[in-house]
Design an enzyme around this catalytic site. Structure first.
Site, short mmCIF file in Angstrom:
data_model
loop_
_atom_site.label_atom_id
_atom_site.label_comp_id
_atom_site.label_asym_id
_atom_site.label_seq_id
_atom_site.Cartn_x
_atom_site.Cartn_y
_atom_site.Cartn_z
N HIS A 146 0.82 -1.20 0.00
CA HIS A 146 0.00 0.00 0.00
C HIS A 146 0.86 1.25 0.00
O HIS A 146 0.48 2.27 -0.58
CB HIS A 146 -0.94 -0.02 1.20
N ARG A 183 -18.40 4.50 -16.38
CA ARG A 183 -18.79 3.09 -16.19
C ARG A 183 -19.85 3.06 -15.09
O ARG A 183 -19.52 3.06 -13.92
CB ARG A 183 -17.57 2.26 -15.79
N GLU A 221 -16.22 -3.67 -29.01
CA GLU A 221 -15.32 -4.44 -28.14
C GLU A 221 -15.42 -5.93 -28.41
O GLU A 221 -14.88 -6.75 -27.68
CB GLU A 221 -15.56 -4.11 -26.66
N ASN A 254 -9.92 -3.09 -24.23
CA ASN A 254 -9.69 -4.14 -23.22
C ASN A 254 -10.41 -5.43 -23.63
O ASN A 254 -9.83 -6.50 -23.68
CB ASN A 254 -10.20 -3.70 -21.84
N ASP A 255 -11.69 -5.28 -23.92
CA ASP A 255 -12.43 -6.47 -24.32
C ASP A 255 -12.11 -6.88 -25.74
O ASP A 255 -12.07 -8.06 -26.06
CB ASP A 255 -13.94 -6.25 -24.16
N ARG A 299 -8.64 -11.30 -20.21
CA ARG A 299 -7.98 -10.04 -19.87
C ARG A 299 -7.51 -10.01 -18.42
O ARG A 299 -6.70 -9.18 -18.05
CB ARG A 299 -8.92 -8.85 -20.16
N CYS A 320 -11.93 4.10 -25.76
CA CYS A 320 -12.03 4.31 -24.31
C CYS A 320 -11.40 3.17 -23.52
O CYS A 320 -11.41 3.16 -22.31
CB CYS A 320 -13.49 4.51 -23.89
#
Ligand code: PEP
Ligand code: MG
Length: 845
Positions: free
Chosen positions: A460, A567, A697, A720-721, A731, A768
């Site tokens: 962290h 999102r 996507e 991403n997809d 992914r 995006c």
């Protein structure tokens, strides 16, 4: 009213009597479910062991909960793991709420089938409200006939504190699940599990490898040493045990949205601080946060306590500790309110640890033995740290540092030590291992850089150092702590080096480079609020991806031209109930209000696959990534999509709201939603229509981009997809992380195809997915025809600066070349060459 008086519990079957500890199931044997006894039955009928009332018969008819007239509540459970038979072979002979006589048949079952198909026939008989009754065996272990006395049950006074188990009301549920959290059940997932469990009245426990922990205890959960993909058992006891179980199974099997696959890190990496390097005055470490710094060394020591002779007055010390803890809780809560998403998760974990019953019990026990509050707290924490460090899981071992942080914070409060020491501004702070609150304190003091002997790059502190932009090395080894503190050093965190003997020229170089970088960032920031245009005058919109109002505010500060992707599924992740239309509207409106006069693209809910919502349980699927997700969920649950569209249509001004549909794979899906928007808008008397776009996507969407563009106002590529589905690589697969690269030539060809088809129809295309935030990809994307990039908010200034250096024709030539290469690696190399040859040095990150 129950009379609480003594009663006899008679044998519900004929068979062999066993002590509960001999039941072949750790959950029953360990007493998690309660105290009691067991019988290995010879009969195929379960009889009532006393007169009473049926609280309920399990849906799968393998168990009955019964309340006796003296108020004791019992679980009569036929066999072990019989829930898995799903009722087959069991017949219920009584109903919920029915009054039964002693000896009355309750369940009939197929003895052979149950013996064959379950783990064991041994049947636990469990007292569920055990804090109110004492049990005395009426006979020794061994054979018993149905109806013979088995136990004497007697009410006890219970003025003492009620244990968590005391609220258990005769219902239990249990299930197995594989833990999907990257790195296993470390602090943040453990805190999430605790938070989930707390929404229910049931008491819940996790069982793993012969050990168990209450979900109340984050440290206890971490102490189980559960790794990613380990299978754990969840047991819930209480009237809402079924729903609690489902929620916990989901929390354990759903990685948090912001978790990235983490390669295993070793806690202390032997980075090679060999003698040669030491002679040259170089210590090597692991980069936790890149950057350059130079300045005086400053050593920050941990608090050591003097030996405690004991003999303190427990009441006084209890009071001191509880006040100290309350103070620290309040401080942590304040930090929580002022941090962004990722940082707030860290402090929320700390808050959970401060309320951890395992830690508190250990500390208060030590106080009761005569120790001081400070020693008791310190010992309790250090004991728990040792547990975490000895589990052999590097990620959990790193979380011991969070506990040390809390040790430190509470000790500071208890001892009134002024640890906010006079750290010289610009100093390079060395320490064995710093804690998150140390780090925040140091940032406030204007620290130049941080070096730790221990720690890992995923700790962290490392996350915070990165988010605060402080150069930081970890795992430099104990040689760091022997360094003489008498002159200026150089920290090159980009290359993992702490230079102990820099000459004046080197110190000067570092200073110059720092100044250049700082000025570059300043320049980028100053220009960030202006539109980005290429050298040859093509405007590129640089918007931001956001998941909350706070993110949108950050995007606005960084000069984003709008929101390119909200999102919406992330707005409501921490709820157990679905948001109302009004709640949705207010969340969306707040994002618009944070971005005055700019367009905001709001994506309809995209759950399923790797994203799950607690309030929206989806059926288990063999292949969820290929199942009911994105817009397909909207088709399966039209009322959900309608509710969201109604909320979106109420946004003001509607002209600034653009609606984006996820996971579109064919034109019909888009047309159906457009028709729905028309219908809902007409119903509400709204004449205006928001723009409607689709995500590209899925390969089929890229291949049909032309047809989609005929019906859509814009297209936004979710790289991403698109990578996942084009390359057929998960992914979230840690082992494939390096290969799921959206700069793969196959992806570039799909992007080119999408842009060309959309341009034909006069529609614009944005990106995006995460590729838009990668400065190495900016030129390629523009060359492929992309005209909007939606990036993470802090990236806006840098991406805009780079765009201003580009020439679209050069980018197009680059893109043509890239599409003919054979791997993502080659594409990356070619992009690097392009950057060094074409861009001015200051535009290269
Ligand atoms: C994408 O797939 O690239 C995308 C932006 O959507 P998400 O990451 O939310 O699936
Ligand atoms: Mg996606």
């Amino acid at each position: 009213m129950h009379n609480n008086k003594q009663m006899t519990f008679s044998a519900p079957f004929s068979g062999a009597v066993l002590e509960l500890s001999h039941v072949p199931d750790p959950v029953f044997a360990g007493g998690t479910m309660g105290v009691g006894i067991a019988i290995d039955p010879l009969d195929a009928v379960l009889h009532a062991p006393f007169a009473g009332v049926v609280i309920n018969v399990a849906r799968t008819r393998h168990a009955v909960n019964l309340r006796a007239d003296n108020g004791s509540e019992w679980l009569l459970h036929v066999g072990i793991d019989t829930v898995g038979l799903n009722g087959e072979g069991f017949e219920a002979l009584v109903k919920d709420g029915e009054r039964v006589k002693e000896g009355q048949p309750l369940l009939r079952f197929d003895l052979d089938k149950v013996a064959r198909e379950s783990r064991s026939l041994v049947s636990p008989l469990i007292l569920l409200n055990g804090d109110r009754y004492s049990l005395t065996p009426a006979r020794p272990a061994g054979p018993v006939n149905v109806g013979e006395p088995l136990l004497i049950v007697e009410g006890v006074a219970h003025e003492t504190q009620i244990s968590p188990n005391s609220d258990i009301r005769a219902k239990h549920a249990r299930g197995m699940i594989r833990v999907a959290h990257n790195g296993g059940l470390h602090a943040r997932p453990a805190a999430l599990v605790r938070q989930t469990a707390r929404q229910f009245a049931s008491h819940a426990e996790l069982h793993f490898a012969g050990a168990s922990a209450s979900t109340d205890s984050v440290t206890g959960l971490m102490g189980l040493g559960i790794a990613e993909q380990d299978e754990v058992e969840v047991v819930c006891l209480g009237h809402d045990s079924e729903v609690a179980l489902q929620a916990l199974l989901k929390a354990l099997s759903t990685p948090s949205p912001d978790e990235k696959p983490q390669a295993p890190v070793s806690r202390i990496t032997p980075v090679g601080n060999d003698e040669v390097d030491l002679e040259n005055g170089i210590l090597r470490g692991v980069t936790a946060s890149p950057g350059l710094a130079s300045g005086p060394l400053f050593r920050l020591d941990t608090i050591e306590l003097e030996e405690d002779r004991g003999g303190h007055r427990p009441e006084e010390q209890r009071q001191i500790l509880s006040e100290g803890l309350a103070q620290v809780r309040a401080d942590v809560s304040t930090s929580l309110d002022h941090q962004h998403h990722e940082q707030s998760a860290i402090f929320a974990t700390h808050l959970a640890m401060l309320e951890d019953p395992a830690l508190l019990d250990a500390a208060y026990d030590a106080i009761d033995q005569g120790q001081s509050a400070a020693h008791a707290w310190s010992q309790a924490v250090l004991a728990q740290c040792a547990v975490l460090e000895n589990l052999g899981n590097p990620l959990l071992a790193e979380r011991a540092n969070d506990l040390r942080d809390l040790r430190q914070r509470v000790l500071l409060t208890l001892l009134g030590d002024a640890r906010d020491v006079a750290v010289p501004s610009g100093a390079i702070v060395i320490a064995r291992e710093l804690t998150p609150s140390d780090l925040l304190m140091l940032v406030q003091r204007g620290v130049g850089g941080i070096c730790m002997a221990e720690g890992g790059a995923t700790s962290h502190v490392a996350i915070l150092a990165r988010s605060k932009g402080v150069p930081c090395l970890v795992a430099l080894g104990s040689a760091l702590l022997d360094v003489a503190i008498d002159k200026d050093v150089a920290l090159d965190a980009d290359n993992g080096r702490l230079e102990l003997k820099p000459d004046a020229a080197r110190l000067q170089d570092i200073q110059t480079l720092r100044t250049q970088r700082f000025e570059q960032r300043q320049r980028q920031q100053q220009q960030a609020h202006l539109p980005a245009q290429t050298q040859d005058g093509v405007g590129i919109e640089v918007a931001a991806n956001v998941a909350s109002r706070a993110d949108a505010e950050n995007a606005q500060l960084n000069g984003a031209d709008g929101v390119g992707l909200l999102r919406t599924e992330f707005l409501f992740v921490d709820r157990s109930t679905a948001p109302t239309e009004d709640e949705q509207l207010s969340a969306y409106q707040s994002v618009l209000d944070a971005m005055p006069e700019k367009p905001v693209i709001i994506r309809t809910i995209d759950v399923g696959g790797d994203k799950q919502l607690e309030y929206l349980p989806l059926p288990a699927e063999a292949n969820p990534v290929l199942g009911l997700r994105g817009i397909r969920l909207g088709q399966a649950r039209p009322e959900l999509l309608d509710q969201q569209l109604r909320a979106l249509l109420r946004i003001k001004p509607l002209a600034r709201c653009r609606i984006l549909l996820p996971m579109i794979s064919e034109v019909g899906e888009l047309r159906a939603v457009r028709a729905r928007i028309d219908a809902l808008a007409s119903e509400a008397g709204i004449s205006e229509r928001p723009e409607l776009g689709v995500m590209i996507e899925v390969p089929s969407a890229a291949l049909l981009a032309g047809q989609l563009a005929e019906h859509a106002d814009f297209l936004s590529i979710g790289t991403n997809d698109l990578s996942q589905y084009t390359l057929a690589m998960d992914r979230d697969h840690a082992g494939l992380a390096a290969r799921v690269d959206a700069l793969h030539p196959a992806l570039l060809r799909l992007i080119a195809m999408t842009c060309a088809a959309a341009q034909d129809k006069g529609r614009w295309v944005g990106v995006c997915g995460a590729l838009a935030s990668d400065p190495l990809a900016t030129a390629a994307l523009i060359g492929l025809g992309v005209r909007e990039l939606s990036v993470s908010p802090p990236q806006v200034p840098e991406i805009k600066a780079q765009i201003r250096e580009l020439d679209v024709r050069q980018c197009e030539a680059l893109a043509q070349h890239l599409m003919n290469l054979t791997s993502a690696e080659d594409v990356r190399d070619a992009c690097r060459t392009f950057q060094t040859q074409v861009l001015k040095p200051q535009a290269i990150a």
